[in-house]
Design a protein around this motif. Sequence first.
Motif, mmCIF file in Angstrom:
data_model
loop_
_atom_site.group_PDB
_atom_site.id
_atom_site.type_symbol
_atom_site.label_atom_id
_atom_site.label_comp_id
_atom_site.label_asym_id
_atom_site.label_seq_id
_atom_site.Cartn_x
_atom_site.Cartn_y
_atom_site.Cartn_z
ATOM 1 N N ARG A 82 0.837 -1.203 0.000
ATOM 2 C CA ARG A 82 0.000 0.000 0.000
ATOM 3 C C ARG A 82 0.866 1.245 0.000
ATOM 4 N NH1 ARG A 82 -2.580 3.532 3.904
ATOM 5 N NH2 ARG A 82 -4.622 4.209 3.158
ATOM 6 N N ASP A 83 0.454 2.219 -0.797
ATOM 7 C CA ASP A 83 1.014 3.568 -0.762
ATOM 8 C C ASP A 83 -0.157 4.523 -0.588
ATOM 9 O OD1 ASP A 83 4.044 3.495 -1.483
ATOM 10 O OD2 ASP A 83 3.114 2.069 -2.868
ATOM 11 N N GLY A 84 -0.465 4.859 0.667
ATOM 12 C CA GLY A 84 -1.610 5.694 0.964
ATOM 13 C C GLY A 84 -1.236 7.150 1.130
ATOM 14 N N THR A 88 2.564 4.024 4.299
ATOM 15 C CA THR A 88 3.049 3.105 3.283
ATOM 16 C C THR A 88 3.336 1.763 3.948
ATOM 17 O OG1 THR A 88 4.051 4.864 1.956
ATOM 18 C CG2 THR A 88 4.918 2.636 1.644
#
Length: 292
Positions: A82-84, A88
């Motif tokens: 995930r790269d939110g 991350t």
Amino acid sequence: MHENVRTLLDTLELEKLEENLFRGTSPDNGWQRVFGGQVVAQALVAAQNTVAQDRHVHSLHGYFIRPGDPTIPIVYEVARLRDGGSFTTRVVTGIQHGEAIFTLSASFQRPEKGLEHQATMPKVPGPDDIIGQEELTTRILESAPDAVRHYWMRPRPIEFRPVSFEHYLTGDKLPPAQNVWVRCLSDIGDDPKLNAAVLAYLSDMTLLDTSLFAHGMSIFDRRVQAASLDHAMWFHRPFRVSEWLLYTQDSPSSSGGRGLTRGSLFSADGTLVASVAQEGLIRLRQKSQPDV
């Protein structure tokens, strides 16, 4: 820069093989297995290499699956989960001989302000008020058991100053707690990613020992089969590993052949910079042993 620190930094410099794929090596120090703190630190570096520069690790959770072979490289495969907007998430698998030896989950966050509170650092003598390595060698280790003496005299990139050395010199059952001042032997600068990796490396040292003190034993006891099973860290505030940190440790429980140990790392001014937890194997040796 101290030779052992340069070796550590070289060990943390991973080779990029392909996108999300890195290779790390182990120093030639004659050990039979790879030091667990090295694997944690290298896996963290592999994850850091895939994360934006403005995001820093705030937690990691690792499992030691198989002993590492120090004679061959370790391949680290990173999964970008995930790269939110704020966080991350990465999962890293360390591989040797075609099998996983270690797995790490790590979460990274862009710095932000928030509510603040922390535990209080225990009142203990400062690092300048207790004996250093030279005095430890001449006054205490000279008469210590061979295994204890060889471990504490072993060249390493980290300096340790235990507030008390009693746990390692007696078979008495003592409270399962200890305080150790630690720091890197050379200044490695202010890079938060490198400081986090070195802190992860040193955090695996002395921790498992603490779970054995209540039983009048240490990891040097031939009656004990000891190994780290997992390792977790939370990074709270900025720090420099080249400055003294107090590593305060306690073990709330041992059962089922396992011991749990908790650790807190404070800067010299009392700031809590990181927390650690580890469960380790502390099995009493018998004639026939099952695999770990």
